[in-house]
Every structure is written in C-alpha cells, then in structure tokens.
Scaffold this motif. Structure first.
Motif, PDB file in Angstrom:
ATOM      1  N   ASN A  18      30.691  19.424  82.943  1.00  0.00           N
ATOM      2  CA  ASN A  18      29.782  20.501  82.565  1.00  0.00           C
ATOM      3  C   ASN A  18      28.410  19.980  82.160  1.00  0.00           C
ATOM      4  OD1 ASN A  18      30.484  19.293  80.201  1.00  0.00           O
ATOM      5  ND2 ASN A  18      31.437  21.075  79.258  1.00  0.00           N
ATOM      6  N   ALA A  19      28.161  18.688  82.364  1.00  0.00           N
ATOM      7  CA  ALA A  19      26.847  18.116  82.077  1.00  0.00           C
ATOM      8  C   ALA A  19      25.945  18.304  83.291  1.00  0.00           C
ATOM      9  CB  ALA A  19      26.988  16.634  81.741  1.00  0.00           C
ATOM     10  N   HIS A  20      24.665  18.002  83.115  1.00  0.00           N
ATOM     11  CA  HIS A  20      23.726  18.133  84.226  1.00  0.00           C
ATOM     12  C   HIS A  20      23.690  16.876  85.075  1.00  0.00           C
ATOM     13  CE1 HIS A  20      22.210  21.047  81.176  1.00  0.00           C
ATOM     14  NE2 HIS A  20      22.308  21.815  82.236  1.00  0.00           N
ATOM     15  N   LEU A  21      24.051  15.748  84.482  1.00  0.00           N
ATOM     16  CA  LEU A  21      24.103  14.500  85.237  1.00  0.00           C
ATOM     17  C   LEU A  21      25.066  13.543  84.542  1.00  0.00           C
ATOM     18  CD1 LEU A  21      21.267  12.575  86.967  1.00  0.00           C
ATOM     19  CD2 LEU A  21      22.818  11.340  85.452  1.00  0.00           C
ATOM     20  N   VAL A  22      26.004  13.019  85.314  1.00  0.00           N
ATOM     21  CA  VAL A  22      26.949  12.009  84.839  1.00  0.00           C
ATOM     22  C   VAL A  22      27.044  10.955  85.931  1.00  0.00           C
ATOM     23  CG1 VAL A  22      29.257  11.530  83.922  1.00  0.00           C
ATOM     24  CG2 VAL A  22      28.282  13.824  83.692  1.00  0.00           C
ATOM     25  N   ALA A  23      27.094   9.677  85.564  1.00  0.00           N
ATOM     26  CA  ALA A  23      27.143   8.621  86.577  1.00  0.00           C
ATOM     27  C   ALA A  23      28.092   7.518  86.141  1.00  0.00           C
ATOM     28  CB  ALA A  23      25.745   8.043  86.808  1.00  0.00           C
ATOM     29  N   GLY A  24      28.619   6.781  87.124  1.00  0.00           N
ATOM     30  CA  GLY A  24      29.524   5.678  86.796  1.00  0.00           C
ATOM     31  C   GLY A  24      29.987   4.957  88.050  1.00  0.00           C
ATOM     32  N   ILE A  25      30.958   4.091  87.866  1.00  0.00           N
ATOM     33  CA  ILE A  25      31.604   3.410  88.982  1.00  0.00           C
ATOM     34  C   ILE A  25      33.102   3.543  88.783  1.00  0.00           C
ATOM     35  CG2 ILE A  25      31.489   1.174  87.780  1.00  0.00           C
ATOM     36  CD1 ILE A  25      31.338  -0.134  90.601  1.00  0.00           C
ATOM     37  N   THR A  26      33.829   3.836  89.850  1.00  0.00           N
ATOM     38  CA  THR A  26      35.282   3.973  89.777  1.00  0.00           C
ATOM     39  C   THR A  26      35.926   2.752  90.425  1.00  0.00           C
ATOM     40  OG1 THR A  26      35.095   6.376  89.930  1.00  0.00           O
ATOM     41  CG2 THR A  26      37.253   5.425  90.341  1.00  0.00           C
ATOM     42  N   PRO A  27      36.513   1.856  89.609  1.00  0.00           N
ATOM     43  CA  PRO A  27      37.138   0.632  90.149  1.00  0.00           C
ATOM     44  C   PRO A  27      38.625   0.855  90.429  1.00  0.00           C
ATOM     45  CG  PRO A  27      36.956   0.474  87.768  1.00  0.00           C
ATOM     46  CD  PRO A  27      36.468   1.844  88.145  1.00  0.00           C
ATOM     47  N   ILE A  28      38.940   1.318  91.611  1.00  0.00           N
ATOM     48  CA  ILE A  28      40.329   1.615  91.957  1.00  0.00           C
ATOM     49  C   ILE A  28      40.993   0.369  92.546  1.00  0.00           C
ATOM     50  CG2 ILE A  28      41.864   3.028  93.360  1.00  0.00           C
ATOM     51  CD1 ILE A  28      39.684   5.163  93.405  1.00  0.00           C
ATOM     52  N   VAL A  29      42.136  -0.005  91.983  1.00  0.00           N
ATOM     53  CA  VAL A  29      42.931  -1.118  92.479  1.00  0.00           C
ATOM     54  C   VAL A  29      44.346  -0.596  92.741  1.00  0.00           C
ATOM     55  CG1 VAL A  29      43.874  -3.403  91.978  1.00  0.00           C
ATOM     56  CG2 VAL A  29      41.567  -2.805  91.197  1.00  0.00           C
ATOM     57  N   LYS A  30      44.946  -1.022  93.821  1.00  0.00           N
ATOM     58  CA  LYS A  30      46.277  -0.556  94.200  1.00  0.00           C
ATOM     59  C   LYS A  30      47.256  -0.669  93.034  1.00  0.00           C
ATOM     60  CE  LYS A  30      49.894  -1.175  97.691  1.00  0.00           C
ATOM     61  NZ  LYS A  30      50.310  -1.918  98.911  1.00  0.00           N
ATOM     62  N   GLY A  31      47.911   0.436  92.705  1.00  0.00           N
ATOM     63  CA  GLY A  31      48.885   0.468  91.623  1.00  0.00           C
ATOM     64  C   GLY A  31      48.278   0.554  90.245  1.00  0.00           C
ATOM     65  N   GLY A  32      46.939   0.578  90.155  1.00  0.00           N
ATOM     66  CA  GLY A  32      46.274   0.620  88.862  1.00  0.00           C
ATOM     67  C   GLY A  32      46.212   2.016  88.275  1.00  0.00           C
ATOM     68  N   GLU A  33      45.644   2.114  87.078  1.00  0.00           N
ATOM     69  CA  GLU A  33      45.576   3.374  86.344  1.00  0.00           C
ATOM     70  C   GLU A  33      44.769   4.443  87.087  1.00  0.00           C
ATOM     71  OE1 GLU A  33      44.364   4.878  81.817  1.00  0.00           O
ATOM     72  OE2 GLU A  33      43.630   2.957  82.598  1.00  0.00           O
ATOM     73  N   LEU A  34      43.778   4.006  87.857  1.00  0.00           N
ATOM     74  CA  LEU A  34      42.904   4.953  88.546  1.00  0.00           C
ATOM     75  C   LEU A  34      43.300   5.176  90.005  1.00  0.00           C
ATOM     76  CD1 LEU A  34      39.464   3.693  87.180  1.00  0.00           C
ATOM     77  CD2 LEU A  34      40.858   5.594  86.332  1.00  0.00           C
ATOM     78  N   ASP A  35      44.440   4.615  90.400  1.00  0.00           N
ATOM     79  CA  ASP A  35      44.871   4.724  91.795  1.00  0.00           C
ATOM     80  C   ASP A  35      45.630   6.031  92.010  1.00  0.00           C
ATOM     81  OD1 ASP A  35      45.273   4.087  94.434  1.00  0.00           O
ATOM     82  OD2 ASP A  35      46.989   2.769  94.059  1.00  0.00           O
ATOM     83  N   PHE A  36      44.879   7.139  91.976  1.00  0.00           N
ATOM     84  CA  PHE A  36      45.470   8.448  92.257  1.00  0.00           C
ATOM     85  C   PHE A  36      44.529   9.213  93.183  1.00  0.00           C
ATOM     86  CE2 PHE A  36      43.237   8.648  88.170  1.00  0.00           C
ATOM     87  CZ  PHE A  36      42.297   9.640  88.408  1.00  0.00           C
ATOM     88  N   TRP A  37      45.043  10.274  93.764  1.00  0.00           N
ATOM     89  CA  TRP A  37      44.281  11.021  94.749  1.00  0.00           C
ATOM     90  C   TRP A  37      43.417  12.080  94.075  1.00  0.00           C
ATOM     91  CZ3 TRP A  37      44.214   8.964  99.355  1.00  0.00           C
ATOM     92  CH2 TRP A  37      43.560   9.647 100.386  1.00  0.00           C
TER      93      TRP A  37
END
Length: 287
Positions: A18-37
């Motif tokens: 709900n912000a006007h601008l948000v930025a970042g980097i998504t470090p996805i590694v197989k089997g990691g915490e961020l490895d979802f669809w």
C-alpha cells in the motif's frame, strides 16, 4: 514468524503493497525460505518492474505464453496484471531486483513495452551490444532501493527520479517501438499549465495557447500524453500537493488554495482518489 510480522516484509506473503514505492532484491535459492510461487491472479494496485541478476525465473508456466527470464532480462507488470512466476525448476537460484510503484501520468508511454505477454512487458538487456546499459540500470535499481529506505522527506522523490531514469533507458532500448516526438503546441500548453497551475484552466484557453481548435487540441493531447487534458492537470496538481505536504508546514486548506482548489474538502477527496489516502494521512506517513 507470525502473519502480522510477515505482512511487514515485502518478500513474504501477506505484504499489502500500500506504499507508493517499495524496492528490493529477492534472493531465491532452491529449497530456501523464499522458494515459493508468486500467484496473484488479480495483480496489484501498482506496477512492478523486475530485473533478473542471477539464475532464471519462469513466467506463466504451462501456457502458450510461458517465458524464461535470465540474467539481464526485465519484466514490467502493470496494475491488475496476472502475477504467475517463480524460480525456473532447471536453475538452482533466481535473484531479481524489483521496484513496486504507482506511476506518474507522464510515464504512460514508457510503461508500454512492445514485447508483451498477458499484458506483462518483457525486455532483454542481454541482447544489447555491450553490458554498459545493463550495468547502469542495475546500479539505478540499487540506488532506488537504498534511497527508498532513507528517512528523508525527499527520499521518495529521489527514488521516483531514479526510477524515471530506468524507465527512460528501457524506452530507448525498446527498439521495436518508434519514438514519437511531442508536438511543440502540446509542449507549449503543458508549460502554460505548469505556469498557471492554480488558475481555473479551461480547454478553450489551452486550445488558444496551442493555436488549435478545442476538439483537435483535446484529441492531440490525449494521443501524445495518453491521458485527457483534465486528468493531466489533476495529476500535476496532485504531484505538487505531495511535494508541498512533505516539504512545507502549510495547512491542508492552504495547500488546496495554492493549487487552485477553493474547497479543501473537495481537494482532499481528489487527493485520496489518486493516492488512496487523505492529505493529512499522507503527511503523517512521511514523518
């Protein structure tokens, strides 16, 4: 981690964007915490621009629109566009930089990339003659992220300025799309609007400035700016209102009068329609 805590992290499910601008980097590694669809059938309220810096992602899998994005590939997802992407199963990782934003009206042409699939734009920097542009754009992504996290009253404006540079560079690299110069008469009218932003501007008056008929002026303006004259004027007033609310201590009714709104309540309604929050709420969120 609780859902409430997750909602504060843009890399985790439940973040409201709900912000006007948000930025970042998504470090996805197989089997990691961020490895979802990522599956958002209704998209988001704003845009996302995305640049792969390592590994590969898969977009719209199992459809005739399926695309692989690898290092140097970019995506732009308009508001409400379907989000259907994740790490490519043949790759161990997918690192991608991203910026979520609410676009300014003047950016419209820069957001419409030629290569589109299911309304999502694609652009490959790896096909350029050298890595210079990719490195410059990568650096701009990093600068946007850094500035968006600064506690400064102008950090968002600076981030939007850097994002604008990314969009302009991408527009230049979209060679399949012809460049259309802005008509000098429309530029003259735009300058008149800026110089008289608090005035009761009429289509007839602006058409006279442009030395055109009202109907021809309105048609050419929308053709070149991709928004109506009235919407463009409103967008300019709201953009100036945001700056005044951030950088001055003017009361809400004084900001309204400065911009030509005699009714502060009407100004507040217009502001909330455009930004999703009242002028007072916006000012408080910037402090």
């Amino acid at each position: 981690m609780t859902q409430a805590m997750q909602s504060q992290d843009p890399l985790k499910p439940g973040y409201p964007f709900n912000a006007h601008l948000v930025a970042g980097i998504t470090p996805i590694v197989k089997g990691g915490e961020l490895d979802f669809w990522i599956d958002r059938p209704n998209g988001l309220k704003g845009y996302i621009i995305n640049m792969t810096v390592s590994g590969a992602g898969l977009v719209f899998p199992g459809t005739d629109q399926e695309r692989t994005v690898a290092k140097g590939d970019m995506m732009i997802l308009p508001a409400s566009a379907v989000h259907d992407y994740g790490r490519h199963p043949d790759y161990h990782n997918w690192y991608h930089r991203w910026i979520y934003f609410r676009p300014r009206a003047t950016w419209h042409d820069w957001l419409d990339w030629t290569d589109k699939h299911m309304n999502v734009g694609f652009l490959s920097l790896s096909k350029q003659p050298s890595d210079v542009e990719a490195n410059v754009i990568d650096g701009l992504f990093q600068n946007v992220e850094q500035n968006s996290k600064r506690q400064s009253i102008l950090s968002e404006e600076l981030s939007l300025n850097l994002l604008e540079q990314i969009l302009i560079r991408c527009r230049e690299l979209d060679h399949s799309k012809p460049m259309e110069p802005i008509d000098a008469r429309i530029l003259r009218a735009c300058q008149f609007i800026h110089d008289n932003i608090a005035s009761e501007l009429t289509i007839d008056e602006l058409a006279q400035v442009a030395c055109m008929s009202q109907s021809r002026f309105s048609h050419l303006f929308k053709q070149q700016k991709n928004v109506s004259v009235r919407q463009w004027i409103e967008d300019q007033r709201i953009a100036l209102a945001r700056q005044l609310l951030i950088t001055t201590d003017l009361a809400i009714n004084q900001v309204a009068q400065y911009l030509g709104y005699q009714d502060a309540l009407y100004f507040s309604r217009v502001f909330k329609k455009n930004l999703g929050e009242s002028p007072r709420e916006f000012r408080q969120s910037q402090r």
